[in-house]
Every structure is written in C-alpha cells, then in structure tokens.
Design an enzyme around this catalytic site. Structure first.
Site, PDB file in Angstrom:
ATOM      1  N   ASP A  35       0.864  -1.174   0.000  1.00  0.00           N
ATOM      2  CA  ASP A  35       0.000   0.000   0.000  1.00  0.00           C
ATOM      3  C   ASP A  35       0.904   1.228   0.000  1.00  0.00           C
ATOM      4  O   ASP A  35       1.993   1.203   0.584  1.00  0.00           O
ATOM      5  CB  ASP A  35      -0.877  -0.015   1.266  1.00  0.00           C
ATOM      6  CG  ASP A  35      -2.137   0.819   1.117  1.00  0.00           C
ATOM      7  OD1 ASP A  35      -3.233   0.243   1.152  1.00  0.00           O
ATOM      8  OD2 ASP A  35      -2.014   2.055   0.959  1.00  0.00           O
ATOM      9  N   ALA A 165     -19.036  -9.040   2.922  1.00  0.00           N
ATOM     10  CA  ALA A 165     -19.669  -7.880   3.554  1.00  0.00           C
ATOM     11  C   ALA A 165     -18.855  -7.540   4.791  1.00  0.00           C
ATOM     12  O   ALA A 165     -18.341  -8.437   5.475  1.00  0.00           O
ATOM     13  CB  ALA A 165     -21.108  -8.208   3.924  1.00  0.00           C
ATOM     14  N   ALA A 224     -25.191  -7.626  -8.350  1.00  0.00           N
ATOM     15  CA  ALA A 224     -25.448  -8.180  -7.005  1.00  0.00           C
ATOM     16  C   ALA A 224     -25.675  -7.040  -6.016  1.00  0.00           C
ATOM     17  O   ALA A 224     -26.651  -7.050  -5.249  1.00  0.00           O
ATOM     18  CB  ALA A 224     -24.271  -9.042  -6.557  1.00  0.00           C
ATOM     19  N   ASN A 225     -24.809  -6.039  -6.050  1.00  0.00           N
ATOM     20  CA  ASN A 225     -24.971  -4.938  -5.102  1.00  0.00           C
ATOM     21  C   ASN A 225     -26.244  -4.139  -5.384  1.00  0.00           C
ATOM     22  O   ASN A 225     -26.928  -3.705  -4.462  1.00  0.00           O
ATOM     23  CB  ASN A 225     -23.740  -4.027  -5.115  1.00  0.00           C
ATOM     24  CG  ASN A 225     -22.638  -4.596  -4.230  1.00  0.00           C
ATOM     25  OD1 ASN A 225     -22.885  -5.457  -3.398  1.00  0.00           O
ATOM     26  ND2 ASN A 225     -21.419  -4.122  -4.417  1.00  0.00           N
ATOM     27  N   LEU A 228     -29.177  -6.147  -3.978  1.00  0.00           N
ATOM     28  CA  LEU A 228     -29.226  -6.127  -2.512  1.00  0.00           C
ATOM     29  C   LEU A 228     -29.715  -4.766  -2.021  1.00  0.00           C
ATOM     30  O   LEU A 228     -30.587  -4.677  -1.153  1.00  0.00           O
ATOM     31  CB  LEU A 228     -27.840  -6.438  -1.930  1.00  0.00           C
ATOM     32  CG  LEU A 228     -27.341  -7.869  -2.146  1.00  0.00           C
ATOM     33  CD1 LEU A 228     -25.867  -7.994  -1.761  1.00  0.00           C
ATOM     34  CD2 LEU A 228     -28.183  -8.852  -1.330  1.00  0.00           C
ATOM     35  N   CYS A 277     -19.959   0.464  -1.043  1.00  0.00           N
ATOM     36  CA  CYS A 277     -20.288  -0.162  -2.332  1.00  0.00           C
ATOM     37  C   CYS A 277     -21.655   0.167  -2.910  1.00  0.00           C
ATOM     38  O   CYS A 277     -21.761   0.482  -4.092  1.00  0.00           O
ATOM     39  CB  CYS A 277     -20.162  -1.674  -2.197  1.00  0.00           C
ATOM     40  SG  CYS A 277     -18.454  -2.189  -2.171  1.00  0.00           S
ATOM     41  N   ARG A 347     -17.967   4.725   5.804  1.00  0.00           N
ATOM     42  CA  ARG A 347     -18.212   5.306   4.480  1.00  0.00           C
ATOM     43  C   ARG A 347     -19.713   5.268   4.122  1.00  0.00           C
ATOM     44  O   ARG A 347     -20.334   4.230   4.236  1.00  0.00           O
ATOM     45  CB  ARG A 347     -17.375   4.569   3.428  1.00  0.00           C
ATOM     46  CG  ARG A 347     -15.899   4.940   3.521  1.00  0.00           C
ATOM     47  CD  ARG A 347     -15.056   4.143   2.564  1.00  0.00           C
ATOM     48  NE  ARG A 347     -14.926   2.758   2.973  1.00  0.00           N
ATOM     49  CZ  ARG A 347     -14.197   1.853   2.304  1.00  0.00           C
ATOM     50  NH1 ARG A 347     -13.573   2.204   1.204  1.00  0.00           N
ATOM     51  NH2 ARG A 347     -14.115   0.618   2.748  1.00  0.00           N
TER      52      ARG A 347
HETATM   53  C1  UDX Z   1     -12.488  -1.951  -1.933  1.00  0.00           C
HETATM   54  C2  UDX Z   1     -12.484  -2.016  -3.437  1.00  0.00           C
HETATM   55  O1  UDX Z   1     -11.237  -1.884  -3.912  1.00  0.00           O
HETATM   56  C3  UDX Z   1     -13.526  -1.114  -3.979  1.00  0.00           C
HETATM   57  O2  UDX Z   1     -13.529  -1.048  -5.366  1.00  0.00           O
HETATM   58  C4  UDX Z   1     -14.762  -1.727  -3.512  1.00  0.00           C
HETATM   59  O3  UDX Z   1     -15.873  -1.201  -4.145  1.00  0.00           O
HETATM   60  C5  UDX Z   1     -14.824  -1.527  -2.028  1.00  0.00           C
HETATM   61  O4  UDX Z   1     -13.791  -2.145  -1.445  1.00  0.00           O
HETATM   62  P1  UDX Z   1     -11.538  -0.939   0.125  1.00  0.00           P
HETATM   63  O5  UDX Z   1     -10.584  -2.062   0.356  1.00  0.00           O
HETATM   64  O6  UDX Z   1     -12.752  -0.879   0.969  1.00  0.00           O
HETATM   65  O7  UDX Z   1     -11.952  -0.899  -1.398  1.00  0.00           O
HETATM   66  O8  UDX Z   1     -10.827   0.451   0.061  1.00  0.00           O
HETATM   67  P2  UDX Z   1      -9.845   1.104   1.065  1.00  0.00           P
HETATM   68  O9  UDX Z   1     -10.066   0.582   2.423  1.00  0.00           O
HETATM   69  O10 UDX Z   1      -9.919   2.552   0.776  1.00  0.00           O
HETATM   70  O11 UDX Z   1      -8.419   0.533   0.585  1.00  0.00           O
HETATM   71  C6  UDX Z   1      -7.782   0.841  -0.584  1.00  0.00           C
HETATM   72  C7  UDX Z   1      -6.284   0.967  -0.292  1.00  0.00           C
HETATM   73  O12 UDX Z   1      -5.581   1.124  -1.518  1.00  0.00           O
HETATM   74  C8  UDX Z   1      -5.890   2.162   0.578  1.00  0.00           C
HETATM   75  O13 UDX Z   1      -5.230   1.711   1.721  1.00  0.00           O
HETATM   76  C9  UDX Z   1      -4.972   3.004  -0.327  1.00  0.00           C
HETATM   77  O14 UDX Z   1      -3.926   3.622   0.375  1.00  0.00           O
HETATM   78  C10 UDX Z   1      -4.478   1.963  -1.291  1.00  0.00           C
HETATM   79  N1  UDX Z   1      -3.990   2.517  -2.566  1.00  0.00           N
HETATM   80  C11 UDX Z   1      -4.754   3.341  -3.283  1.00  0.00           C
HETATM   81  C12 UDX Z   1      -2.728   2.153  -3.034  1.00  0.00           C
HETATM   82  O15 UDX Z   1      -2.005   1.410  -2.365  1.00  0.00           O
HETATM   83  N2  UDX Z   1      -2.298   2.634  -4.234  1.00  0.00           N
HETATM   84  C13 UDX Z   1      -3.040   3.484  -4.977  1.00  0.00           C
HETATM   85  O16 UDX Z   1      -2.620   3.905  -6.061  1.00  0.00           O
HETATM   86  C14 UDX Z   1      -4.319   3.849  -4.488  1.00  0.00           C
HETATM   87  C1  UDX Z   2     -22.019  -5.111   0.431  1.00  0.00           C
HETATM   88  C2  UDX Z   2     -22.377  -6.476  -0.169  1.00  0.00           C
HETATM   89  O1  UDX Z   2     -23.250  -7.176   0.723  1.00  0.00           O
HETATM   90  C3  UDX Z   2     -21.119  -7.276  -0.425  1.00  0.00           C
HETATM   91  O2  UDX Z   2     -21.437  -8.510  -1.052  1.00  0.00           O
HETATM   92  C4  UDX Z   2     -20.201  -6.462  -1.328  1.00  0.00           C
HETATM   93  O3  UDX Z   2     -19.001  -7.137  -1.551  1.00  0.00           O
HETATM   94  C5  UDX Z   2     -19.910  -5.108  -0.710  1.00  0.00           C
HETATM   95  O4  UDX Z   2     -21.129  -4.436  -0.436  1.00  0.00           O
HETATM   96  P1  UDX Z   2     -21.303  -4.209   2.827  1.00  0.00           P
HETATM   97  O5  UDX Z   2     -21.572  -2.863   2.253  1.00  0.00           O
HETATM   98  O6  UDX Z   2     -20.018  -4.455   3.524  1.00  0.00           O
HETATM   99  O7  UDX Z   2     -21.418  -5.330   1.692  1.00  0.00           O
HETATM  100  O8  UDX Z   2     -22.468  -4.567   3.892  1.00  0.00           O
HETATM  101  P2  UDX Z   2     -23.973  -5.066   3.772  1.00  0.00           P
HETATM  102  O9  UDX Z   2     -24.173  -6.085   4.812  1.00  0.00           O
HETATM  103  O10 UDX Z   2     -24.354  -5.427   2.394  1.00  0.00           O
HETATM  104  O11 UDX Z   2     -24.800  -3.780   4.243  1.00  0.00           O
HETATM  105  C6  UDX Z   2     -24.896  -2.600   3.453  1.00  0.00           C
HETATM  106  C7  UDX Z   2     -25.832  -1.619   4.103  1.00  0.00           C
HETATM  107  O12 UDX Z   2     -27.186  -2.057   4.020  1.00  0.00           O
HETATM  108  C8  UDX Z   2     -25.572  -1.385   5.595  1.00  0.00           C
HETATM  109  O13 UDX Z   2     -25.682  -0.021   5.898  1.00  0.00           O
HETATM  110  C9  UDX Z   2     -26.642  -2.186   6.269  1.00  0.00           C
HETATM  111  O14 UDX Z   2     -26.961  -1.710   7.553  1.00  0.00           O
HETATM  112  C10 UDX Z   2     -27.788  -2.000   5.293  1.00  0.00           C
HETATM  113  N1  UDX Z   2     -28.801  -3.066   5.372  1.00  0.00           N
HETATM  114  C11 UDX Z   2     -28.471  -4.351   5.059  1.00  0.00           C
HETATM  115  C12 UDX Z   2     -30.102  -2.757   5.758  1.00  0.00           C
HETATM  116  O15 UDX Z   2     -30.407  -1.604   6.031  1.00  0.00           O
HETATM  117  N2  UDX Z   2     -31.032  -3.755   5.802  1.00  0.00           N
HETATM  118  C13 UDX Z   2     -30.737  -5.047   5.488  1.00  0.00           C
HETATM  119  O16 UDX Z   2     -31.654  -5.896   5.561  1.00  0.00           O
HETATM  120  C14 UDX Z   2     -29.410  -5.350   5.113  1.00  0.00           C
END
Ligand code: UDX
Ligand code: UDX
Length: 465
Positions: A35, A165, A224-225, A228, A277, A347
């Site tokens: 990173d 998730a 999928a997202n 959901l 997401c 986020r």
């Molecule tokens: C992920 C996926 O990559 C995103 O597309 C998806 O929709 C959500 O989850 P996430 O792991 O949650 O993202 O993001 P984050 O926690 O912000 O981590 C990304 C990391 O990449 C950061 O630590 C950042 O510093 C790093 N990064 C970014 C690099 O190392 N190089 C870069 O050029 C840009």
């Molecule tokens: C989601 C997808 O589930 C996962 O497959 C993908 O890889 C990333 O995006 P995440 O965002 O981590 O995962 O959490 P998720 O459990 O899906 O919840 C998303 C949001 O929906 C949360 O704010 C949660 O509280 C809300 N939620 C979920 C509801 O309000 N009601 C529900 O019944 C389920």
C-alpha cells in the site's frame, strides 16, 4: 501457472482480509500486501493486534497465524510486483468528484496508476486480478495500458469481484456462497482462470467456484450490489407505509421473507443503507446505462438511491417534528456512527447525513460508537463541507462512554445496530435524560415494551403501532 507468489496492491477493507485468508489457507503461497499509505502498513504490522487498521471479527487470529510466515505487509510496491506471478488490484475506486461523470462514474485513476506501475516494473509474464469493483469493460482499459507500456511481458487479466460484507468478512471469505472468476475465453485466458481456481480450491468446494467471461463477471458484481440495495430500499419504502397505516414492517418482512421465492435476507428496514459499495455501484450502473442511452434503465436504478436519501431525511425530519418542531440547542445522542455493526467503517453511513441535517437545525449532537475513532467522525462531517470544521467540533461531541454520552439528552437516535445497545441499563439512561425522553430507533433493535414501561417515548422505524 502454479502460483507461489502473490502481491496485492491496496491494504484496505477488501485487500487486507482477503489476502489474510488466502495466506492462512495456502501456507505454500507467499502473499505480500502493499500500500502507498505507510501508516496503514505500519498498523497491519503492529505487534498489538488491536491496532490493525481494519476491525473484523476473527481477523486478528488469522493475521496472528499467517503474518511473518507467508503473509507480509509492505510499502515496497515495486519489489512485490516484480516478485509476484499473480497481482491482485484492490485499490479504492471512489465516485468521481470532478469532470465528466462527476457524482456518478467510478474514478479509475488509482487503477490506472497501478496498471502503469505493473507495466513499468514487470519482467516476467503475470496474471492481473481485478478485485476492486469496476465499471464493465475496465479490464480492456487495463489490458491496453499493460500492453502498450510494458516490456514485452504478457499479462492475463481476470475479474474476481469480492462479495464479502464488512463485519462478516472472515466468514464470508472462509465460506463464500460462490467465488466468481471472469477471464478471456482463449487458451491463455483459460489457463489464468485455472491458476486462480486452484488457489481458491484449497478451501472452497469446486462447485462453488464459478467461471465466466470477463464482462459477465464485472457486471455481476454491480448487479449483485444493486439487487441487494434495491431490497433494502424496497423494504424501507414499505416502512413508511407501515408507519402511516399501523402495520409493523418487521411483521411484513417476516411474512414475505418466508416465501421462498423472495427469501428472508436483506429485508430489514433501517435508517438507510450505507457502505462503500451500494451507492457507488448503483451510480456506476446508472452512469453506464445513461452512456448507452438506456434512460429508463438508468431511472429505474437511480430510484433505489433516491429512496435511500429519502429514508435518511425522513428520519431526521421525524426527530425535529417530534421534538416540538425545534431541536435548536437540544442535545441528541447518537448510538452508532458506523454504517453497520461489527465494523469501524463509516463510508456513506446514514449517521453522517442524519447528523448533518440535525446540525443544520442547530442541534447539539453527542456520539457514541464502540469502534469508530473520534477523528473519523469529524472527518466524515468536514468532508461534506456544509459548515466550518470548527463549527462541527462545537456542535458535535464524541464520547467513549454511552452513559456519559446521553447525560441530559433530549433524545437518543439509534443509527447502527450494535448488539451492546440492547444490553444497556435503560432505566439508568432514562434517569439521566431530559423529560420527556425520546428514543428514535433507526434499526428497530430495542425492546419497545420495556422502554415504554420505563417511561420513554419510543419511535421505531417502520412501526405504526
Ligand atoms: C475496496 C475495493 O477496492 C472497492 O472497489 C470496492 O468497491 C470496495 O472495497 P476498500 O478495500 O474498501 O476498497 O478500500 P480502502 O479501504 O480505501 O483501501 C484501498 C487501499 O488502496 C488504501 O489503503 C490506499 O492507500 C491503497 N492505494 C490506493 C494504493 O495502495 N495505491 C493506490 O494507487 C491507491
Ligand atoms: C455489500 C455487499 O453485501 C457485499 O457482497 C459487497 O461485496 C460489498 O457491499 P457491505 O456494504 O459491507 O457489503 O455490507 P452489507 O451487509 O451489504 O450492508 C450494506 C448496508 O445495508 C448497511 O448499511 C446495512 O446496515 C444496510 N442493510 C443491510 C439494511 O439496512 N437492511 C438489510 O436488511 C441489510
């Protein structure tokens, strides 16, 4: 190709846990997570496992087992790329905040930077795996960069979207419903797919590993997202009708969820979905649809986001109107700031918008969340740019103790469904609040009867009873 060395670029919520599980399940493969953020890498390497940058139940045990054995966290990006036969790209792809597609399209600048860096450093053929959620056809952009700026090295691009998730990442990675791998249909593409299948096959039954063409794989993640999120917006739409008609949304959810065609998951009414997401991916889908002139398709999916905004706004509106149409100078305590329980991620959390709305009404907010850091909460509010950051700090206080947080509050708003909230001493809380004492349960987790017996005025999302 028999993979012995993996590199993952991006040590975030996805890259960190995913690589930790791969390393634990495949002790014969060296996994290096890199990173550009040095403090994040330092936190992944911290001796005290409580300081890992991502909080996920069970993750610390896995990191403890694999770290230093075959799992490494490093800032030496070039070295790790050079050594690896397979490179996962797991960097963030936020919604664009500038230029064409602003507010909708995914910003691919980090992906492109990674591709250029891989092209520059690589001396041998490599398999590149897209882990980040990306717009459909991003693989072809990555391929074009790699082929045109590389050193004659051959790259195979795979799409392997992550379905974990947050809060349940470890279980989702250990026991996934399915793993999806998309790649080119020609022979080299199929071989690359097989290399990745072989890695997952170390712990996942073969019938759960699905292979498709690359575009189907990329689009499946967005779909999928979107599905959901659409379920959450659908049940949230019903929650408003329930409140008006005297129905109870939990009863409605249960009744419809027992229909096996509908299923019971993702039918919990809430103050609105958050997370990195759902909104981003739907906006992305809307942008893609619009760019092909598919306006009806775009409008259809956009409504899922509009409903979600409405749900957050109507929650804060209800607080204001119930508190006699003014919250100016009144103390409102937020229980929870994370976008869901069991994560320190905030986020797009509904709490941010609800707080912003109430601060516009000059409320004083006190926040307690068991996992979210103080600086994160202020950063979330400052990012909105609604008011000066000094004002955010004047109007909103963060507390590390729930009983202190509620002291002399007019109301409590439950924004995250943390289990610990259910076990609080609610009589003690009531005794320390202003009267009448209100609770706005945006997650429907508290016991209405117990709270009303104590004397609270209790409002539950989706309940008109
Ligand atoms: C992920 C996926 O990559 C995103 O597309 C998806 O929709 C959500 O989850 P996430 O792991 O949650 O993202 O993001 P984050 O926690 O912000 O981590 C990304 C990391 O990449 C950061 O630590 C950042 O510093 C790093 N990064 C970014 C690099 O190392 N190089 C870069 O050029 C840009
Ligand atoms: C989601 C997808 O589930 C996962 O497959 C993908 O890889 C990333 O995006 P995440 O965002 O981590 O995962 O959490 P998720 O459990 O899906 O919840 C998303 C949001 O929906 C949360 O704010 C949660 O509280 C809300 N939620 C979920 C509801 O309000 N009601 C529900 O019944 C389920």
């Amino acid at each position: 190709m028999n993979i012995k060395n993996i590199c993952c670029i991006g040590a975030g919520y996805v890259g960190g846990p995913t690589m930790a599980v791969i390393a634990q399940k495949c002790p014969h493969i060296k996994v290096t997570v890199v990173d550009i953020n040095a403090s994040r890498i330092a936190a992944w390497n911290d001796d005290d496992l409580n300081n890992l940058p991502v909080f996920e139940p069970g993750l610390d045990t896995i990191v403890k087992e694999a770290r230093g054995r075959n799992l490494f966290f490093s800032t030496e990006v070039d070295k790790a790329i050079d050594e690896a036969e397979m490179i996962f790209i797991s960097v963030n792809t936020p919604t664009k905040t500038y230029g064409k597609g602003k507010g909708m399209a995914a910003d691919l600048k980090y992906i492109e930077l990674c591709a250029r860096q891989i092209a520059r450093v690589s001396k041998q053929n490599k398999i590149i795996v897209e882990k980040s959620t990306l717009p459909v056809r991003t693989a072809s952009a990555i391929k074009s960069i790699l082929e045109n700026t590389g050193n004659g090295v051959e790259f195979q691009i795979l799409s392997n979207p992550e379905f974990l998730a947050e809060g349940t990442a470890v279980t989702d990675l250990m026991l996934p419903d399915r793993v999806l791998i998309g790649g080119d249909t020609h022979e080299e593409g199929q071989k690359a797919i097989q290399s990745l299948v072989d890695i997952y096959a170390n712990w996942i039954p073969k019938e759960r590993i699905l292979t498709t063409n690359i575009w189907s794989s990329e689009l499946s993640k967005l779909t999928a997202n979107a599905f959901l999120a659409q379920r959450v917006s659908s049940i949230n739409a019903m929650s408003e009708i329930c409140e008006k008609t005297g129905a109870d949304v939990n009863e409605v959810s249960k009744a419809i969820g027992m229909d096996s065609r509908i299923g019971s998951k993702f039918l919990k009414a809430s103050v609105g979905f958050g997370g990195s997401c759902f909104q981003k991916d739907i906006l992305n889908l809307v942008y893609i649809a619009k760019s092909y002139g598919l306006n009806e398709v775009a409008d259809y999916w956009e409504q899922v986001i509009l409903m979600n905004e409405h749900q957050k706004n109507r929650f804060s509106d209800n607080i204001v109107s119930t508190l006699y149409n003014t919250v100016s100078g009144k103390k409102i305590t937020f229980f929870g700031w994370a976008f869901k329980k069991d994560t320190n991620d905030t986020r797009e959390s509904a709490a941010i918008k609800v707080a912003d709305n109430l601060l516009n009404e000059q409320a004083n907010i006190s926040v307690y969340d068991p996992k979210v850091a103080v600086e994160r909460i202020y950063a979330d509010l400052d990012y909105l740019n609604t008011r000066a950051s000094e004002e955010n700090r004047e109007l909103l206080a963060v507390s590390s103790d729930p009983y202190q947080a509620i002291h002399q509050s007019h109301a409590i708003a439950v924004l995250t469904e943390w289990d610990e909230f259910k076990g609080y001493d609610w009589q003690r809380i009531y005794n320390n609040m202003q009267k009448p004492a209100f609770i706005f349960d945006g997650r429907g987790i508290l016991d209405q009867r117990v709270l009303e017996d104590i004397g609270f005025t209790y409002y539950k999302i989706g309940s008109g009873c």
